[in-house]
Design a protein around this motif. Structure first.
Motif, PDB file in Angstrom:
ATOM      1  N   UNK A  23      25.746  53.961  51.385  1.00 10.45           N
ATOM      2  CA  UNK A  23      25.278  53.166  50.256  1.00 10.45           C
ATOM      3  C   UNK A  23      25.724  53.829  48.960  1.00 10.45           C
ATOM      4  N   UNK A  24      26.469  53.112  48.146  1.00 10.05           N
ATOM      5  CA  UNK A  24      26.960  53.689  46.895  1.00 10.05           C
ATOM      6  C   UNK A  24      25.819  54.018  45.940  1.00 10.05           C
ATOM      7  N   UNK A  25      24.694  53.349  46.081  1.00  6.66           N
ATOM      8  CA  UNK A  25      23.566  53.686  45.217  1.00  6.66           C
ATOM      9  C   UNK A  25      23.106  55.123  45.443  1.00  6.66           C
ATOM     10  N   UNK A  26      23.261  55.630  46.647  1.00  6.66           N
ATOM     11  CA  UNK A  26      22.883  57.008  46.937  1.00  6.66           C
ATOM     12  C   UNK A  26      23.817  58.004  46.250  1.00  6.66           C
ATOM     13  N   UNK A  41      30.719  42.983  39.933  1.00  7.28           N
ATOM     14  CA  UNK A  41      31.874  43.313  39.109  1.00  7.28           C
ATOM     15  C   UNK A  41      31.491  43.595  37.659  1.00  7.28           C
ATOM     16  N   UNK A  42      30.209  43.650  37.345  1.00  5.98           N
ATOM     17  CA  UNK A  42      29.767  43.837  35.970  1.00  5.98           C
ATOM     18  C   UNK A  42      29.287  45.248  35.659  1.00  5.98           C
ATOM     19  N   UNK A  43      29.151  46.105  36.623  1.00  5.33           N
ATOM     20  CA  UNK A  43      28.610  47.444  36.395  1.00  5.33           C
ATOM     21  C   UNK A  43      29.662  48.337  35.727  1.00  5.33           C
ATOM     22  N   UNK A  44      29.371  48.828  34.521  1.00  6.82           N
ATOM     23  CA  UNK A  44      30.329  49.711  33.844  1.00  6.82           C
ATOM     24  C   UNK A  44      30.310  51.131  34.397  1.00  6.82           C
ATOM     25  N   UNK A  45      29.364  51.438  35.259  1.00  5.95           N
ATOM     26  CA  UNK A  45      29.190  52.804  35.737  1.00  5.95           C
ATOM     27  C   UNK A  45      29.998  53.132  36.986  1.00  5.95           C
ATOM     28  N   UNK A  46      30.533  52.124  37.659  1.00  2.00           N
ATOM     29  CA  UNK A  46      31.186  52.350  38.949  1.00  2.00           C
ATOM     30  C   UNK A  46      32.322  53.363  38.867  1.00  2.00           C
ATOM     31  N   UNK A  47      33.140  53.275  37.858  1.00  2.00           N
ATOM     32  CA  UNK A  47      34.281  54.179  37.763  1.00  2.00           C
ATOM     33  C   UNK A  47      33.938  55.600  37.412  1.00  2.00           C
ATOM     34  N   UNK A  48      32.800  55.828  36.761  1.00  2.00           N
ATOM     35  CA  UNK A  48      32.512  57.172  36.269  1.00  2.00           C
ATOM     36  C   UNK A  48      31.245  57.798  36.818  1.00  2.00           C
ATOM     37  N   UNK A  49      30.285  57.016  37.226  1.00  2.00           N
ATOM     38  CA  UNK A  49      28.994  57.566  37.615  1.00  2.00           C
ATOM     39  C   UNK A  49      28.704  57.535  39.110  1.00  2.00           C
ATOM     40  N   UNK A  50      29.734  57.558  39.911  1.00  2.00           N
ATOM     41  CA  UNK A  50      29.551  57.655  41.354  1.00  2.00           C
ATOM     42  C   UNK A  50      30.189  58.960  41.820  1.00  2.00           C
ATOM     43  N   UNK A  51      29.397  59.772  42.491  1.00  2.00           N
ATOM     44  CA  UNK A  51      29.890  61.036  43.031  1.00  2.00           C
ATOM     45  C   UNK A  51      30.636  60.721  44.329  1.00  2.00           C
ATOM     46  N   UNK A  52      31.948  60.690  44.240  1.00  2.00           N
ATOM     47  CA  UNK A  52      32.762  60.272  45.386  1.00  2.00           C
ATOM     48  C   UNK A  52      32.640  61.216  46.574  1.00  2.00           C
ATOM     49  N   UNK A  65      39.279  59.148  47.921  1.00  2.00           N
ATOM     50  CA  UNK A  65      38.467  57.940  47.745  1.00  2.00           C
ATOM     51  C   UNK A  65      38.423  57.643  46.251  1.00  2.00           C
ATOM     52  N   UNK A  66      38.768  56.414  45.900  1.00  2.00           N
ATOM     53  CA  UNK A  66      38.641  55.921  44.529  1.00  2.00           C
ATOM     54  C   UNK A  66      37.983  54.550  44.606  1.00  2.00           C
ATOM     55  N   UNK A  67      37.229  54.213  43.585  1.00  2.00           N
ATOM     56  CA  UNK A  67      36.552  52.921  43.541  1.00  2.00           C
ATOM     57  C   UNK A  67      36.962  52.214  42.263  1.00  2.00           C
ATOM     58  N   UNK A  68      37.406  50.974  42.407  1.00  2.00           N
ATOM     59  CA  UNK A  68      37.799  50.175  41.250  1.00  2.00           C
ATOM     60  C   UNK A  68      37.259  48.766  41.410  1.00  2.00           C
ATOM     61  N   UNK A  69      37.023  48.124  40.287  1.00  2.00           N
ATOM     62  CA  UNK A  69      36.600  46.721  40.329  1.00  2.00           C
ATOM     63  C   UNK A  69      37.747  45.865  40.857  1.00  2.00           C
ATOM     64  N   UNK A  70      37.407  44.890  41.656  1.00  2.00           N
ATOM     65  CA  UNK A  70      38.406  43.928  42.124  1.00  2.00           C
ATOM     66  C   UNK A  70      38.348  42.696  41.229  1.00  2.00           C
ATOM     67  N   UNK A  71      39.204  41.757  41.514  1.00  2.00           N
ATOM     68  CA  UNK A  71      39.253  40.525  40.723  1.00  2.00           C
ATOM     69  C   UNK A  71      38.229  39.498  41.187  1.00  2.00           C
ATOM     70  N   UNK A  72      37.576  39.738  42.314  1.00  2.00           N
ATOM     71  CA  UNK A  72      36.707  38.704  42.895  1.00  2.00           C
ATOM     72  C   UNK A  72      35.275  39.181  43.144  1.00  2.00           C
ATOM     73  N   UNK A  73      34.654  39.781  42.129  1.00  2.00           N
ATOM     74  CA  UNK A  73      33.244  40.180  42.212  1.00  2.00           C
ATOM     75  C   UNK A  73      32.964  41.121  43.381  1.00  2.00           C
ATOM     76  N   UNK A  74      33.825  42.063  43.591  1.00  2.00           N
ATOM     77  CA  UNK A  74      33.684  43.051  44.658  1.00  2.00           C
ATOM     78  C   UNK A  74      34.192  44.371  44.097  1.00  2.00           C
ATOM     79  N   UNK A  75      34.128  45.382  44.899  1.00  2.31           N
ATOM     80  CA  UNK A  75      34.743  46.660  44.568  1.00  2.31           C
ATOM     81  C   UNK A  75      35.846  46.921  45.571  1.00  2.31           C
ATOM     82  N   UNK A  76      36.937  47.467  45.091  1.00  2.00           N
ATOM     83  CA  UNK A  76      38.011  47.897  45.979  1.00  2.00           C
ATOM     84  C   UNK A  76      37.860  49.388  46.224  1.00  2.00           C
TER      85      UNK A  76
END
Length: 98
Positions: A23-26, A41-52, A65-76
């Motif tokens: 769970x990414x929330x963890x 796809x609206x969370x501004x914290x995904x790129x910087x505030x997740x301890x990969x 492991x890298x996490x980026x916003x996708x174009x379709x309301x998901x994370x890549x």
């Protein structure tokens, strides 16, 4: 096999649906993690505030492991690792190479 063949992009929602990613929330360190769903796809914290380092996959060791916003309301999830293609095929997950 070269390392570039082991670099893939996978949908976070696809991984979640099969119970294959933690769970990414963890792994989040932002203050709003209890109020939102990180896979939107609206969370501004995904790129910087997740301890990969806290993101894990069932039955797979990853090198990257890298996490980026996708174009379709998901994370890549961009990831690489030894035997990753076989792992994805075993779990019938769609992926793209990068």
């Amino acid at each position: 096999m070269t390392k570039s063949l082991n670099q893939v992009i996978v949908s976070y929602q696809d991984l979640c649906a099969k119970g294959l990613i933690s769970d990414l929330k963890q792994a989040a360190s932002c203050d709003v993690k209890t109020l939102c769903r990180l896979s939107c796809n609206n969370c501004p914290h995904v790129g910087v505030d997740i301890n990969l380092k806290k993101v894990s996959f069932v039955g797979l060791q990853t090198d990257l492991v890298m996490i980026k916003h996708s174009k379709n309301d998901d994370l890549d999830i961009y990831m690489s690792g030894e035997h990753i293609i076989a792992w994805l095929d075993k779990h019938e997950l769609a992926y793209q190479r990068f």
